[in-house]
Design an enzyme around this catalytic site. Structure first.
Site, short mmCIF file in Angstrom:
data_model
loop_
_atom_site.label_atom_id
_atom_site.label_comp_id
_atom_site.label_asym_id
_atom_site.label_seq_id
_atom_site.Cartn_x
_atom_site.Cartn_y
_atom_site.Cartn_z
N ARG A 120 0.69 -29.53 20.23
CA ARG A 120 0.61 -31.69 20.41
C ARG A 120 1.39 -31.83 19.41
O ARG A 120 2.97 -32.28 19.65
CB ARG A 120 -0.33 -31.50 20.22
CG ARG A 120 -1.83 -32.18 21.33
CD ARG A 120 -2.80 -31.09 22.06
NE ARG A 120 -2.77 -30.16 20.87
CZ ARG A 120 -3.06 -29.07 20.79
NH1 ARG A 120 -2.62 -28.73 21.89
NH2 ARG A 120 -3.80 -28.25 19.86
N CYS A 150 -9.36 -33.46 18.73
CA CYS A 150 -8.28 -32.95 18.25
C CYS A 150 -6.89 -34.33 18.40
O CYS A 150 -7.19 -35.22 18.68
CB CYS A 150 -7.10 -32.27 18.99
SG CYS A 150 -5.52 -31.84 18.52
N THR A 161 -4.34 -35.02 16.66
CA THR A 161 -3.00 -35.28 17.59
C THR A 161 -3.06 -35.30 19.15
O THR A 161 -1.63 -36.25 19.01
CB THR A 161 -2.16 -33.87 16.83
OG1 THR A 161 -1.97 -33.38 14.97
CG2 THR A 161 -0.53 -33.96 16.94
N THR A 177 -1.43 -33.02 10.37
CA THR A 177 -0.73 -32.58 11.24
C THR A 177 0.56 -33.28 10.45
O THR A 177 0.24 -34.77 10.83
CB THR A 177 -0.39 -31.94 12.77
OG1 THR A 177 -0.63 -33.16 13.08
CG2 THR A 177 -1.56 -30.95 12.63
N LYS A 232 -6.23 -22.35 11.82
CA LYS A 232 -6.79 -21.38 13.28
C LYS A 232 -6.56 -20.26 13.52
O LYS A 232 -6.74 -19.52 14.06
CB LYS A 232 -4.98 -22.18 13.85
CG LYS A 232 -5.11 -24.08 14.09
CD LYS A 232 -3.83 -24.14 15.16
CE LYS A 232 -4.13 -25.59 15.19
NZ LYS A 232 -5.53 -25.96 16.44
N CYS A 260 -7.18 -33.59 11.12
CA CYS A 260 -7.01 -32.18 11.81
C CYS A 260 -9.02 -31.98 11.87
O CYS A 260 -9.07 -31.64 10.89
CB CYS A 260 -6.31 -31.21 11.27
SG CYS A 260 -6.02 -30.07 12.17
#
Length: 499
Positions: free
Chosen positions: A298, A332, A334, A376, A418, A449
């Site tokens: 994204r 999520c 984003t 993010t 991540k 996030c």
């Protein structure tokens, strides 16, 4: 000359019945015929639509002895019922006594009524005999020992079954070579059924209740021999045409768009489980998850115009919708930049994690707060948090360029979250950015996030270099909102609160 009265608006509504065939082909066909010729249908033929589904069922001729397995039968019935549900039928007719031993299991998974044949029989009996009457039961060994008739009649009537020899003859007449299920409706099979009826009469039965739908095929012959036996297919057909077919309400099912990212999905599910007020497994929330890490990034799309994730997200949501989800969660932050364009094309709601987070902050801390956002760069650029906060009277601040670079490296870097890291460099980088936001005046920080709560925990009084700050975890808030929706679905009030 008499004319038919004009049907009322209610009677003119289409009543679409699905008939599960294949569990006894002749009995299913007989029921279908009796539905079509029932008084209600003949008087208002335009109102009734029938779907008859019959597929090869490998155990159809298997004798229903005491130890018979119901597994294949359950799966067959469920699959046909699922087809009916997708076809928009009002209610399902299930002409099989053995299948009614597990009807409730099927009903739990289907959103339309599976009409209760035993309830139809009980309603008829209540109109024709007095409590305490001796009722004779002709049923397979399986149905007999499953206690199906005892559940519906045992408390108000005395039930008797054929003697051992007569019961054996009944089973042979039904399931044996050249038996009733094979279409042999007279001769030896009919005589065996008749002898079973005589056994019931000798025990004082004044009425014989069928526990095999095929008995409707020989009901007339037995009645002509003086046996008071009921035609279950006729009774069930009349019952089915009188039902309104109101929808069943299955348990709440939460659909989850997973894989964005994978660890955050697992974290979210864990929080749903942890916050659900359940005392046993069955009180937890049903969840259907598509763990789809192939959804394009994204942030990469928002910052660099790389592959648009909208189609992949929409397709995932549609699959969750088809799986019966009542609501969809996307753990999520984003991804919520794309929610508005997707929601308009779905039948079920996406629970907006960002809107719920902002609302929770206002309820907990009041409007007018300065709130720091750790997220993010894609989330920050999309301004989705900023817009939600502005509407609620909150002031959102984001890290400066250098500090935002630290946040991005903490998430996406080689030693980032991540990549599987939750300690060390990534944590240090987040704390530096958080301290920076505190120095800018924030006393509430959004962990914006879903990977960030894997490193920093939701809490009221987190200390950062002399600053006391509240850390807000949107994943926890999303989980609690979904639990609230599940409670509302089942009619329960939620006592959950942020804290």
């Amino acid at each position: 000359m008499k004319t038919k009265s004009k049907p009322s608006r209610e009677s003119s509504l289409v009543h679409k019945l699905g008939i599960v065939g294949g569990l006894g082909s002749l009995a299913g066909g007989d029921l279908f015929y009796k539905l079509v010729k029932s008084r209600a249908v003949l008087e208002d033929q335009g109102r009734y639509h029938f779907l008859f589904e019959q597929h090869p069922f490998k155990d159809v001729l298997m004798p229903l002895d005491r130890g018979a397995s119901m597994t294949s039968r359950k799966f067959y019935v469920f699959q046909v019922c699922q087809t009916f549900e997708a076809s928009g039928v009002s209610a399902i007719v299930l002409p099989c006594f053995a299948s009614h031993t597990f009807r409730e299991e099927i009903q739990e998974e289907i959103g339309i009524p599976v009409l209760d044949m035993m309830a139809a029989l009980r309603r008829h009996i209540d109109h024709v005999v007095e409590p305490g009457t001796v009722l004779g039961i002709l049923a397979s060994d399986y149905v007999r020992h499953a206690g199906l008739f005892e559940r519906y009649f045992g408390s108000d009537f005395k039930l008797v079954y054929p003697g051992a020899d007569e019961q054996s003859g009944l089973m042979e007449a039904m399931y044996g070579v050249n038996g009733i299920k094979d279409g042999y409706l007279d001769g030896v099979p009919l005589e065996c059924v008749y002898q079973a009826c005589l056994s019931l009469q000798e025990q004082g039965a004044t009425m014989v209740l069928p526990g095999m739908t095929e008995l409707s095929l020989v009901c007339g012959d037995l009645q002509r021999r003086g046996i008071t036996v009921l035609d279950i297919n006729e009774i069930y057909a009349g019952f089915a045409t009188q039902q309104k077919g109101q929808s069943n309400r299955p348990p709440f099912k939460l659909g989850i768009v997973g894989g964005v990212g994978p660890a955050a999905t697992v974290d979210f599910m864990g929080k749903v489980v942890a916050h659900t007020p359940a005392g046993r497994d069955q009180e937890h929330i049903k969840m259907v998850v598509e763990q789809n890490p192939q959804i394009p990034d994204r942030t990469a799309n928002l910052l660099n115009d790389e592959t648009d994730p909208t189609m992949a997200m929409y397709a995932t949501c549609k699959r969750l919708e088809s799986a019966g989800a009542n609501a969809i969660a996307i753990p999520c932050n984003t991804a919520h930049a794309f929610v508005e364009r997707i929601q308009a094309h779905l039948r079920v709601p996406i629970v907006n994690m960002l809107a719920e987070t902002v609302e929770a902050i206002v309820q907990r801390y009041g409007a007018g707060k300065t709130v720091g956002l750790l997220a993010t760069s894609g989330t920050i650029k999309s301004q989705v948090y900023h817009e939600a906060a502005r509407r609620a009277g909150l002031h959102i601040i984001a890290p400066g360029v250098d500090y935002q670079a630290l946040v991005m490296d903490a998430i996406y870097g080689a030693l980032g979250i991540k990549a599987g890291f939750t300690e060390g460099l990534c944590r240090d980088q987040l704390l530096i950015a958080a301290e920076h936001l505190c120095e800018l005046g924030a006393d509430v920080l959004i962990l914006g996030c879903t990977e960030l709560p894997l490193v920093l925990q939701h809490g009221e009084a987190f200390m950062i270099k002399g600053h006391q700050v509240a850390l807000i975890d949107p994943t926890t808030i999303l989980a609690m909102k979904c639990i609230q929706l599940a409670g509302e679905h089942s009619g329960e009030r939620s006592n959950l609160h942020l804290g």
